[in-house]
Write a protein that holds these residues in place. Sequence first.
Motif, short mmCIF file in Angstrom:
data_model
loop_
_atom_site.label_atom_id
_atom_site.label_comp_id
_atom_site.label_asym_id
_atom_site.label_seq_id
_atom_site.Cartn_x
_atom_site.Cartn_y
_atom_site.Cartn_z
N VAL A 1 0.85 -1.19 0.00
CA VAL A 1 0.00 0.00 0.00
C VAL A 1 0.88 1.25 0.00
CG1 VAL A 1 -1.95 -1.15 1.11
CG2 VAL A 1 -0.18 -0.10 2.52
N GLN A 2 0.27 2.39 -0.27
CA GLN A 2 1.04 3.62 -0.43
C GLN A 2 1.86 3.95 0.81
OE1 GLN A 2 1.04 5.36 -3.44
NE2 GLN A 2 2.80 6.42 -2.54
N GLU A 3 1.30 3.71 1.97
CA GLU A 3 2.02 4.01 3.21
C GLU A 3 3.33 3.22 3.30
OE1 GLU A 3 0.89 4.41 7.97
OE2 GLU A 3 -0.35 3.20 6.63
N ILE A 4 3.29 1.98 2.86
CA ILE A 4 4.50 1.15 2.89
C ILE A 4 5.48 1.60 1.81
CG2 ILE A 4 5.38 -1.18 2.53
CD1 ILE A 4 4.00 -0.78 5.22
N PRO B 1 -0.32 -9.58 -2.88
CA PRO B 1 -0.13 -9.05 -4.23
C PRO B 1 -0.69 -7.64 -4.37
CG PRO B 1 -1.12 -11.26 -4.27
CD PRO B 1 -1.20 -10.76 -2.85
N LEU B 2 -0.13 -6.90 -5.31
CA LEU B 2 -0.68 -5.58 -5.63
C LEU B 2 -1.90 -5.73 -6.53
CD1 LEU B 2 -0.47 -2.48 -5.55
CD2 LEU B 2 1.06 -2.62 -7.53
N TYR B 3 -1.79 -6.57 -7.54
CA TYR B 3 -2.89 -6.75 -8.49
C TYR B 3 -3.31 -8.22 -8.50
CZ TYR B 3 -2.09 -2.08 -10.39
OH TYR B 3 -1.97 -0.72 -10.57
N LEU B 4 -4.04 -8.63 -7.47
CA LEU B 4 -4.46 -10.03 -7.38
C LEU B 4 -5.43 -10.39 -8.49
CD1 LEU B 4 -4.38 -12.71 -5.87
CD2 LEU B 4 -6.20 -11.85 -4.37
N ARG B 5 -6.30 -9.46 -8.84
CA ARG B 5 -7.32 -9.75 -9.86
C ARG B 5 -7.04 -9.05 -11.19
NH1 ARG B 5 -9.67 -9.66 -4.91
NH2 ARG B 5 -10.99 -11.45 -4.38
N VAL C 1 0.83 3.68 -6.47
CA VAL C 1 1.88 2.84 -5.90
C VAL C 1 2.92 2.50 -6.97
CG1 VAL C 1 2.34 0.49 -5.07
CG2 VAL C 1 0.53 1.85 -4.01
N VAL C 2 2.45 2.08 -8.14
CA VAL C 2 3.36 1.72 -9.23
C VAL C 2 4.21 2.91 -9.63
CG1 VAL C 2 3.48 0.99 -11.64
CG2 VAL C 2 1.89 -0.14 -10.08
N HIS C 3 3.59 4.08 -9.80
CA HIS C 3 4.33 5.28 -10.20
C HIS C 3 5.38 5.65 -9.17
CE1 HIS C 3 2.22 6.97 -13.83
NE2 HIS C 3 1.42 5.96 -13.51
N THR C 4 5.03 5.57 -7.89
CA THR C 4 5.98 5.92 -6.83
C THR C 4 7.17 4.96 -6.85
OG1 THR C 4 4.16 6.74 -5.46
CG2 THR C 4 6.27 6.33 -4.37
N LEU C 5 6.90 3.68 -7.02
CA LEU C 5 7.98 2.70 -7.07
C LEU C 5 8.92 2.96 -8.24
CD1 LEU C 5 5.89 -0.52 -6.31
CD2 LEU C 5 7.66 0.44 -4.83
N ILE C 6 8.36 3.16 -9.42
CA ILE C 6 9.19 3.35 -10.61
C ILE C 6 9.99 4.65 -10.53
CG2 ILE C 6 9.12 3.75 -13.10
CD1 ILE C 6 6.75 1.80 -13.23
N LYS C 7 9.35 5.72 -10.08
CA LYS C 7 10.05 7.01 -9.99
C LYS C 7 11.22 6.95 -9.02
CE LYS C 7 6.25 10.16 -11.17
NZ LYS C 7 5.34 11.22 -10.65
#
Length: 285
Positions: A47-50, A67-71, A85-91
């Motif tokens: 999650v974003q906090e983590i 998982p981030l995208y289980l479905r 979350v994805v954008h923060t990780l990649i940046k």
Amino acid sequence: MPRLSEVITALENLWPAERAESWDAVGTVVGDPGQEVGRVLFAVDPVQEIVDEAVKLGADLLVTHHPLYLRGTTTVAASTFKGRVVHTLIKNDIALHVAHTNADTADPGVSDALAGALDLRVVGPLVPDPTDPAGRRGLGRVCELDHPLPLREFARKAAERLPATAQGIRVAGDPEATVRTVAVSGGSGDSLFDQVRAAGVDAFLTADLRHHPASEAVAHSPLALLDAAHWATEWPWCELAAAQLDEISDRKGWGLRVHVSKTVTDPWTAHAASADTSSSPGAPN
């Protein structure tokens, strides 16, 4: 420092993706295989906090149980909370790797860590993995207490030993019943009642117990139930997993700095207790 691909290989050796359930979504979600990894953070939820914690820590890799995208998804737009979350990780050049049901059934796995947190002695898996000739892998664990305890005391001990959450521990059963054997399963466990009954244990500690399965379970036999917060039953695995990666890093001379998030990501934030049912039983008029 090792490359991400090297660290992922080590993680896959611990928790092979092929041992995950068919519906699961495990493995590397974000990350450049060639990037260097010096600092790793383990957590239950992506999650974003983590993720913000990983950024502040300077982590190169975030490993989560859920998982981030289980479905699946059709978008990673930053206007969605998972896309953000994805954008923060990649940046921030942070990779994300998930070990979910493949960590649940591992040896040692999620339920071993849960049993360890409760000072229980593991006898074997609750639902053995038929592909494991050693009979050590599988879902859940059947355990013994070194010294029998009344259910009331065992529940109190569980509440003290597991990470604190708003829910605490819900208990079904005679508070004075003696507990000698316990089945544990980190995460949602009310699909396992048949196996728990077959194991002949005195109590079952898990999470996310629903009304009807729990009601039927206690009506079927004198099995005691202890329902903890989902996050709390899986967080001990983060410490176990971090220790496993630490050992690999030391053996390979990687010099990784491995951390475990202590941020509580259980969604429930408060608990309002009902009136004492011993003095005012029943529903209100």
